[in-house]
Design a protein around this motif. Structure first.
Motif, PDB file in Angstrom:
ATOM      1  N   ILE A 124       0.842  -1.202   0.000  1.00  0.00           N
ATOM      2  CA  ILE A 124       0.000   0.000   0.000  1.00  0.00           C
ATOM      3  C   ILE A 124       0.878   1.253   0.000  1.00  0.00           C
ATOM      4  CG2 ILE A 124      -1.767   1.290   1.277  1.00  0.00           C
ATOM      5  CD1 ILE A 124      -2.714  -1.452   2.389  1.00  0.00           C
ATOM      6  N   ILE A 125       1.963   1.217   0.766  1.00  0.00           N
ATOM      7  CA  ILE A 125       2.901   2.346   0.776  1.00  0.00           C
ATOM      8  C   ILE A 125       3.423   2.619  -0.628  1.00  0.00           C
ATOM      9  CG2 ILE A 125       5.171   3.120   1.592  1.00  0.00           C
ATOM     10  CD1 ILE A 125       4.624   1.440   4.145  1.00  0.00           C
ATOM     11  N   LEU A 358      -5.841  -3.526  -2.088  1.00  0.00           N
ATOM     12  CA  LEU A 358      -4.975  -4.002  -1.009  1.00  0.00           C
ATOM     13  C   LEU A 358      -5.466  -3.518   0.353  1.00  0.00           C
ATOM     14  CD1 LEU A 358      -1.562  -3.393  -2.780  1.00  0.00           C
ATOM     15  CD2 LEU A 358      -2.423  -5.626  -2.067  1.00  0.00           C
ATOM     16  N   THR A 359      -5.935  -2.283   0.397  1.00  0.00           N
ATOM     17  CA  THR A 359      -6.421  -1.716   1.662  1.00  0.00           C
ATOM     18  C   THR A 359      -7.665  -2.443   2.136  1.00  0.00           C
ATOM     19  OG1 THR A 359      -5.521   0.442   1.027  1.00  0.00           O
ATOM     20  CG2 THR A 359      -7.121   0.407   2.820  1.00  0.00           C
ATOM     21  N   LEU A 360      -8.568  -2.762   1.197  1.00  0.00           N
ATOM     22  CA  LEU A 360      -9.763  -3.528   1.561  1.00  0.00           C
ATOM     23  C   LEU A 360      -9.379  -4.891   2.129  1.00  0.00           C
ATOM     24  CD1 LEU A 360     -12.830  -4.047   1.601  1.00  0.00           C
ATOM     25  CD2 LEU A 360     -12.632  -4.823  -0.779  1.00  0.00           C
ATOM     26  N   GLY A 361      -8.411  -5.571   1.478  1.00  0.00           N
ATOM     27  CA  GLY A 361      -7.979  -6.865   1.976  1.00  0.00           C
ATOM     28  C   GLY A 361      -7.377  -6.774   3.363  1.00  0.00           C
ATOM     29  N   ALA A 362      -6.540  -5.759   3.590  1.00  0.00           N
ATOM     30  CA  ALA A 362      -5.919  -5.583   4.906  1.00  0.00           C
ATOM     31  C   ALA A 362      -6.962  -5.266   5.969  1.00  0.00           C
ATOM     32  CB  ALA A 362      -4.878  -4.464   4.838  1.00  0.00           C
ATOM     33  N   SER A 399      -4.940   3.643   5.302  1.00  0.00           N
ATOM     34  CA  SER A 399      -4.552   4.584   4.244  1.00  0.00           C
ATOM     35  C   SER A 399      -3.745   5.746   4.806  1.00  0.00           C
ATOM     36  CB  SER A 399      -5.804   5.120   3.531  1.00  0.00           C
ATOM     37  OG  SER A 399      -6.528   4.077   2.930  1.00  0.00           O
ATOM     38  N   MET A 400      -4.173   6.281   5.913  1.00  0.00           N
ATOM     39  CA  MET A 400      -3.451   7.409   6.505  1.00  0.00           C
ATOM     40  C   MET A 400      -2.078   6.982   7.040  1.00  0.00           C
ATOM     41  SD  MET A 400      -5.159  10.172   6.038  1.00  0.00           S
ATOM     42  CE  MET A 400      -5.399   9.442   4.399  1.00  0.00           C
TER      43      MET A 400
END
Length: 488
Positions: A124-125, A358-362, A399-400
């Motif tokens: 994500i980064i 990826l964020t949704l999965g995490a 995300s943040m």
């Protein structure tokens, strides 16, 4: 106009897709997707900043070996198609950690979630860094503002629509991206008068005395051994990166969610196979962009070194801030304004879509496997309604956090981060996941846990102290060895 219109379309799809998402189960896993929607969900996450901006960046520095990232993406989808799609769907689980937990217990599931999250977060980064580079180049804004904007777009893309929003956005992105690479290839072929002429132009730039001196490049006769060599970074390092991509596809929650979102097994396999066939061409076009820009521009770092050596920027070359801007600057300098705007919007869609998947999965892993749940609540494919709110909350927090970390680590090769992230996911859960799917009684819960910890630990050590070969091999070797040693 082209850029704003394309980005607005992404936001609209993300918001409207949420109207058809009635509950937490549909938000996280779907369940009725067509093959094209499965393909869109896979490509929406697979083809991101690493496959486009990162590939162009690496081709600018290392040549043809940059193509391996998208080749690995394709081989990973092929492995999902024929090896893992049906077994994953037959488990009746909501997350990969559920599969491990079902066989080896809650402690193993939680540990697997936490370890694989490290790799997902690094990915994500890299998407935030790629999107920030694009926005900074286009809008001429500070990188920290561009990074925050990137994080906000990732949130908007997936916050409302969940897996359906990611899939629809992925389909739009794939269609626009293929249109873009056709335009890119046409511009490069037309302006360079063919591949041979493009190579000669790049060769001329690389071997300019001033640039050759500051970069420590090889003799003119050896340039082709670097830029036209698919293993220019070393055979083991290159193949290790490719294997990281393949195994990372199998062990990433986002890709498993795409498989689970299909209406049946056949549709899941077909969607993954289509994604396999579509991915490599994108990497090839982005590699061409890296070659073209190596022939026509230099980075600010190279310019500074030239200045300190008392040399001017060679005639005919223009300046870019750093190598992450190779693809955005190509569009800004070589494409017609309206078409270039649409292409930049598409490129941003590509990066943001991957980051959002990826964020949704995490977020799903944290809400479903890491957060404590009532004792009478069994972890199955049914996701409790309260988890939709938890997943959305973690989407924002992840995300943040990725934005903050991207600003701290500075300028690194995006694809190097990508290979590291995928390798970490593989060493964390690949071995116990494969045993759970194909040989469920072969190892004990204790062996599964030891395998996860030792694999991750050895891969990190190998990366930090730069052991020979790719860190992935050390991690997987340690994971398998630990199972043998602890066998009772």
């Amino acid at each position: 106009i082209g850029f704003i219109g394309t980005v607005a379309l992404l936001i609209l799809i993300g918001v409207l897709s949420g109207h058809n998402t009635k509950d937490a189960q549909q938000f996280a896993s779907g369940g009725h997707a067509s093959a094209w929607l499965v393909c869109g969900t896979l490509m929406g996450t697979l083809v991101g900043g690493q496959s486009t901006i990162g590939t162009a960046q690496m081709a600018y520095s290392f040549g043809l070996s940059a193509w391996w990232f998208t080749i690995g993406c394709a081989l990973g989808c092929l492995t999902l198609t024929f090896g893992f799609a049906d077994p994953l769907r037959r488990t009746g689980c909501a997350t990969l950690s559920d599969i491990i937990g079902k066989q080896y217990g809650k402690q193993a599931a939680t540990l697997g979630s936490l370890l694989s999250l490290i790799g997902v977060f690094i990915s994500i980064i890299s998407q935030v860094m790629a999107a920030a580079a694009l926005l900074s180049a286009l809008l001429e804004i500070p990188i920290w503002i561009a990074s925050i904007a990137s994080g906000m777009l990732i949130i908007i893309c997936v916050f409302f629509g969940g897996i359906r929003g990611a899939g629809l956005g992925g389909l739009l992105k794939t269609a626009l991206l293929y249109l873009s690479i056709i335009i890119v290839a046409t511009i490069i072929f037309y302006s360079s008068h063919g591949l041979d002429s493009l190579y000669q132009q790049m060769h001329h730039t690389i071997t300019l005395p001033a640039l050759s001196a500051i970069n420590g490049l090889p003799e003119a006769t050896e340039i082709h051994h670097v830029y036209l060599n698919p293993f220019s970074r070393g055979v083991l390092k290159t193949l290790g990166g490719c294997f990281s991509m393949i195994l990372g596809d199998i062990t990433t929650q986002s890709y498993a969610q795409a498989i689970w979102s299909a209406r049946n097994h056949h549709v899941a396999r077909r969607g993954a196979l289509v994604a396999c066939l579509l991915t490599p061409l994108i990497g090839g076009a982005c590699t061409l962009v890296g070659f073209h820009m190596r022939a026509h521009c230099i980075t600010a770092s190279e310019a500074a070194q030239l200045a300190s050596a008392g040399c001017d920027i060679p005639a005919g070359l223009f300046l870019i801030e750093n190598s992450t801007e190779v693809f955005p600057q190509f569009i800004l300098n070589y494409c017609p304004p309206l078409i270039g705007g649409i292409m930049l919007g598409t490129l941003l869609l590509t990066v943001i879509g991957s980051g959002s998947g990826l964020t949704l999965g995490a977020a799903t892993l944290i809400a479903h496997n890491v957060m404590p749940s009532p004792k009478n609540e069994r972890k199955t494919k049914s996701i409790p309604p309260k988890e939709k709110i938890q997943i959305q909350t973690f989407i924002v927090l992840i995300s943040m956090a990725a934005v903050a970390t991207a600003l701290l680590i500075g300028d690194v090769l995006i694809n190097d981060l990508g290979f590291l992230a995928l390798g970490l996911r593989a060493t964390a859960i690949l071995i116990p996941l494969c045993f759970a799917l194909f040989l469920p009684k072969a190892i004990s819960p204790h062996q599964a846990i030891v395998s996860m910890v030792s694999g991750t630990l050895f891969m990190i050590i190998a990366a930090v102290i730069s052991l020979p070969a790719d860190p992935l091999f050390w991690g997987l070797g340690a994971a398998l060895t630990s199972i043998i040693i602890t066998r009772r």
